[in-house]
Write a protein that holds these residues in place. Structure first.
Motif, PDB file in Angstrom:
ATOM      1  N   ARG A 105      35.897  36.687  48.862  1.00  0.00           N
ATOM      2  CA  ARG A 105      36.445  37.475  49.961  1.00  0.00           C
ATOM      3  C   ARG A 105      37.617  38.335  49.486  1.00  0.00           C
ATOM      4  NH1 ARG A 105      35.251  34.982  54.965  1.00  0.00           N
ATOM      5  NH2 ARG A 105      32.995  34.632  54.983  1.00  0.00           N
ATOM      6  N   LEU A 106      38.436  37.759  48.624  1.00  0.00           N
ATOM      7  CA  LEU A 106      39.588  38.495  48.123  1.00  0.00           C
ATOM      8  C   LEU A 106      39.145  39.630  47.205  1.00  0.00           C
ATOM      9  CD1 LEU A 106      42.608  38.532  48.402  1.00  0.00           C
ATOM     10  CD2 LEU A 106      42.781  36.930  46.495  1.00  0.00           C
ATOM     11  N   LYS A 107      38.081  39.408  46.436  1.00  0.00           N
ATOM     12  CA  LYS A 107      37.567  40.466  45.573  1.00  0.00           C
ATOM     13  C   LYS A 107      37.082  41.654  46.399  1.00  0.00           C
ATOM     14  CE  LYS A 107      34.936  37.651  43.067  1.00  0.00           C
ATOM     15  NZ  LYS A 107      33.960  37.193  42.046  1.00  0.00           N
ATOM     16  N   ALA A 108      36.376  41.384  47.489  1.00  0.00           N
ATOM     17  CA  ALA A 108      35.890  42.471  48.347  1.00  0.00           C
ATOM     18  C   ALA A 108      37.050  43.224  48.976  1.00  0.00           C
ATOM     19  CB  ALA A 108      34.962  41.906  49.422  1.00  0.00           C
ATOM     20  N   PHE A 109      38.052  42.482  49.424  1.00  0.00           N
ATOM     21  CA  PHE A 109      39.209  43.091  50.073  1.00  0.00           C
ATOM     22  C   PHE A 109      39.998  43.962  49.104  1.00  0.00           C
ATOM     23  CE2 PHE A 109      43.752  42.735  51.313  1.00  0.00           C
ATOM     24  CZ  PHE A 109      43.686  43.454  52.493  1.00  0.00           C
ATOM     25  N   GLY A 110      40.321  43.423  47.926  1.00  0.00           N
ATOM     26  CA  GLY A 110      41.099  44.179  46.950  1.00  0.00           C
ATOM     27  C   GLY A 110      40.396  45.431  46.486  1.00  0.00           C
ATOM     28  N   GLY A 111      39.074  45.356  46.346  1.00  0.00           N
ATOM     29  CA  GLY A 111      38.318  46.521  45.920  1.00  0.00           C
ATOM     30  C   GLY A 111      38.437  47.669  46.899  1.00  0.00           C
ATOM     31  N   LYS A 112      38.480  47.376  48.192  1.00  0.00           N
ATOM     32  CA  LYS A 112      38.616  48.414  49.213  1.00  0.00           C
ATOM     33  C   LYS A 112      39.977  49.097  49.160  1.00  0.00           C
ATOM     34  CE  LYS A 112      34.575  47.463  50.905  1.00  0.00           C
ATOM     35  NZ  LYS A 112      33.440  48.388  50.629  1.00  0.00           N
ATOM     36  N   LEU A 113      40.961  48.414  48.583  1.00  0.00           N
ATOM     37  CA  LEU A 113      42.308  48.975  48.498  1.00  0.00           C
ATOM     38  C   LEU A 113      42.556  49.708  47.187  1.00  0.00           C
ATOM     39  CD1 LEU A 113      44.376  46.017  50.003  1.00  0.00           C
ATOM     40  CD2 LEU A 113      43.640  48.103  51.148  1.00  0.00           C
ATOM     41  N   GLY A 114      41.518  49.830  46.367  1.00  0.00           N
ATOM     42  CA  GLY A 114      41.641  50.592  45.133  1.00  0.00           C
ATOM     43  C   GLY A 114      42.077  49.795  43.925  1.00  0.00           C
ATOM     44  N   PHE A 115      42.147  48.477  44.045  1.00  0.00           N
ATOM     45  CA  PHE A 115      42.461  47.640  42.893  1.00  0.00           C
ATOM     46  C   PHE A 115      41.227  47.492  42.001  1.00  0.00           C
ATOM     47  CE2 PHE A 115      45.783  46.394  45.799  1.00  0.00           C
ATOM     48  CZ  PHE A 115      46.860  46.081  44.989  1.00  0.00           C
ATOM     49  N   THR A 116      41.442  47.409  40.706  1.00  0.00           N
ATOM     50  CA  THR A 116      40.385  46.963  39.805  1.00  0.00           C
ATOM     51  C   THR A 116      40.289  45.448  39.949  1.00  0.00           C
ATOM     52  OG1 THR A 116      40.771  48.754  38.232  1.00  0.00           O
ATOM     53  CG2 THR A 116      39.646  46.789  37.398  1.00  0.00           C
ATOM     54  N   MET A 117      39.113  44.950  40.280  1.00  0.00           N
ATOM     55  CA  MET A 117      38.943  43.527  40.533  1.00  0.00           C
ATOM     56  C   MET A 117      38.317  42.847  39.317  1.00  0.00           C
ATOM     57  SD  MET A 117      40.340  43.401  43.437  1.00  0.00           S
ATOM     58  CE  MET A 117      40.113  41.637  43.673  1.00  0.00           C
ATOM     59  N   LEU A 118      38.998  41.824  38.817  1.00  0.00           N
ATOM     60  CA  LEU A 118      38.544  41.059  37.663  1.00  0.00           C
ATOM     61  C   LEU A 118      38.487  39.594  38.052  1.00  0.00           C
ATOM     62  CD1 LEU A 118      40.897  42.706  34.998  1.00  0.00           C
ATOM     63  CD2 LEU A 118      38.509  43.305  35.437  1.00  0.00           C
ATOM     64  N   GLN A 119      37.795  38.789  37.252  1.00  0.00           N
ATOM     65  CA  GLN A 119      37.818  37.346  37.433  1.00  0.00           C
ATOM     66  C   GLN A 119      38.095  36.691  36.088  1.00  0.00           C
ATOM     67  OE1 GLN A 119      34.030  36.814  39.349  1.00  0.00           O
ATOM     68  NE2 GLN A 119      32.970  36.468  37.409  1.00  0.00           N
ATOM     69  N   LEU A 120      38.419  35.408  36.126  1.00  0.00           N
ATOM     70  CA  LEU A 120      38.854  34.735  34.900  1.00  0.00           C
ATOM     71  C   LEU A 120      37.829  34.848  33.782  1.00  0.00           C
ATOM     72  CD1 LEU A 120      40.578  31.495  36.242  1.00  0.00           C
ATOM     73  CD2 LEU A 120      41.660  33.476  35.179  1.00  0.00           C
ATOM     74  N   SER A 121      36.536  34.837  34.134  1.00  0.00           N
ATOM     75  CA  SER A 121      35.501  34.905  33.106  1.00  0.00           C
ATOM     76  C   SER A 121      35.528  36.236  32.351  1.00  0.00           C
ATOM     77  CB  SER A 121      34.115  34.690  33.726  1.00  0.00           C
ATOM     78  OG  SER A 121      33.852  35.663  34.717  1.00  0.00           O
ATOM     79  N   ASP A 122      36.167  37.274  32.949  1.00  0.00           N
ATOM     80  CA  ASP A 122      36.304  38.553  32.255  1.00  0.00           C
ATOM     81  C   ASP A 122      37.332  38.471  31.127  1.00  0.00           C
ATOM     82  OD1 ASP A 122      34.498  39.884  33.992  1.00  0.00           O
ATOM     83  OD2 ASP A 122      36.100  40.143  35.467  1.00  0.00           O
ATOM     84  N   LEU A 123      38.222  37.487  31.197  1.00  0.00           N
ATOM     85  CA  LEU A 123      39.292  37.363  30.205  1.00  0.00           C
ATOM     86  C   LEU A 123      39.126  36.170  29.285  1.00  0.00           C
ATOM     87  CD1 LEU A 123      42.376  38.116  32.502  1.00  0.00           C
ATOM     88  CD2 LEU A 123      41.034  39.729  31.163  1.00  0.00           C
ATOM     89  N   LEU A 124      38.395  35.150  29.732  1.00  0.00           N
ATOM     90  CA  LEU A 124      38.246  33.925  28.965  1.00  0.00           C
ATOM     91  C   LEU A 124      36.806  33.751  28.527  1.00  0.00           C
ATOM     92  CD1 LEU A 124      40.288  31.482  31.230  1.00  0.00           C
ATOM     93  CD2 LEU A 124      41.100  32.721  29.224  1.00  0.00           C
TER      94      LEU A 124
END
Length: 312
Positions: A105-124
């Motif tokens: 839910r937070l990923k969908a919300f942040g994306g609408k506000l123009g944030f680049t959305m990442l998750q831990l698996s993108d970094l680890l």
């Protein structure tokens, strides 16, 4: 202020404040170095779900509640409202921002506000969310996103501001708090005051209490004794600024269980007398006092030279 634009990292322990204890030495060490205080929140709506609370409180940090009128429960509502809320870049002078979270839910919300959305698996590698990876792997990967690597500051950086959201409520509270403790330890080690990173990294640690009710621990109230005084004389005392928005009184301020915040940038943030990351220590010794959570992103943008003045 720093002589060059800072780059911001916000570690947000969602619902983890109640799990902090004496063993979390890195959290207490950060508090002892930085400036500590509270971020006040409004009361939660009746029968609010946990996912709704997560989005609503994060929206408070971003001063973006208008984009989520129902706390993010309905993706269609967020889609409908996105035209009413400029992107983070439009609001703050082209600021490039990312949010790291595993909450859908937070990923969908942040994306609408123009944030680049990442998750831990993108970094680890393989997304291993264990304490050791937080200290040894995740901490340097987060700083790379801000252009900090091998003790040096690159003139080019993918992002100006990065949020990392950690927390799954009481379900994994102890484990997640230990994870944040190790992550903060890794970040503080890399951003040693003797390195050039320490003076360019503006780090904020925010820990919330998660789902609370009006009947929760009354000792977690930010009100002072004079505020609680019900005598006629109490009317002559001015209202604390966090209860106001402009000239208007905020009618939904929750005076208890605020978010706890410690901020540190070597040579930039002031050091107060707090020695532990705890509500009582912040109330007694914190210099940051209490500000509304929806002013937080404005303060950060100012520190990153992305707003002309605080509160703009």
């Amino acid at each position: 202020m720093a002589d060059k634009a800072s780059r911001g990292l916000v570690v947000y322990g969602d619902g983890l404040a109640r799990f902090i204890d004496k063993s979390h030495a890195n959290l207490h060490s950060l508090a002892s170095r930085g400036c500590c205080g509270f971020l006040s929140l409004p009361y939660s709506p009746p029968s609010e779900s946990e996912d709704s609370r997560i989005v609503r409180e994060f929206a408070q940090l971003l001063d973006a509640c208008e984009a989520s009128p129902n706390g993010g429960d309905n993706t269609a509502d967020v889609e409908y409202q996105k035209c009413l809320m400029p992107t983070i870049s439009e609001r703050f002078m082209g600021m490039r921002s990312a949010i790291i979270t595993n909450n859908s839910r937070l990923k969908a919300f942040g994306g609408k506000l123009g944030f680049t959305m990442l998750q831990l698996s993108d970094l680890l590698d393989n997304g291993h969310a264990v304490a050791e990876s937080a200290r040894d792997v995740l901490a340097p990967e987060l700083l790379k996103l801000l252009g900090f690597q091998d003790g040096k500051t690159s003139e080019t950086n993918p992002f100006d501001l990065v949020f990392i959201h950690v927390g799954d409520g009481e379900k994994n509270g102890q484990k997640d708090t230990e994870y944040v403790n190790n992550l903060v330890g890794g970040l503080m080690h890399i951003a040693d005051p003797r390195s050039e990173i320490g003076s360019r990294l503006h780090m904020s640690l925010v820990m919330s209490y998660g789902s609370v009710s009006e009947d929760d621990d009354p000792s977690l109230s930010v009100l002072t004794s004079k505020d609680e005084d019900k005598s006629d004389l109490s009317l002559i005392f001015p209202r604390q600024s966090y209860t106001m928005k402009g000239q208007n009184l905020r009618n939904d301020v929750r005076h208890h269980s605020p978010m706890l915040i410690a901020q540190w940038q070597n040579g930039v943030t002031r050091k107060d007398a707090a020695e532990a990351f705890s509500f009582n220590d912040f109330k007694e010794h914190g210099a940051g006092l209490t500000i509304p959570a929806d002013r937080f992103v404005h303060e950060i943008a100012f520190k990153l030279w992305k707003a002309p003045k605080y509160g703009a």
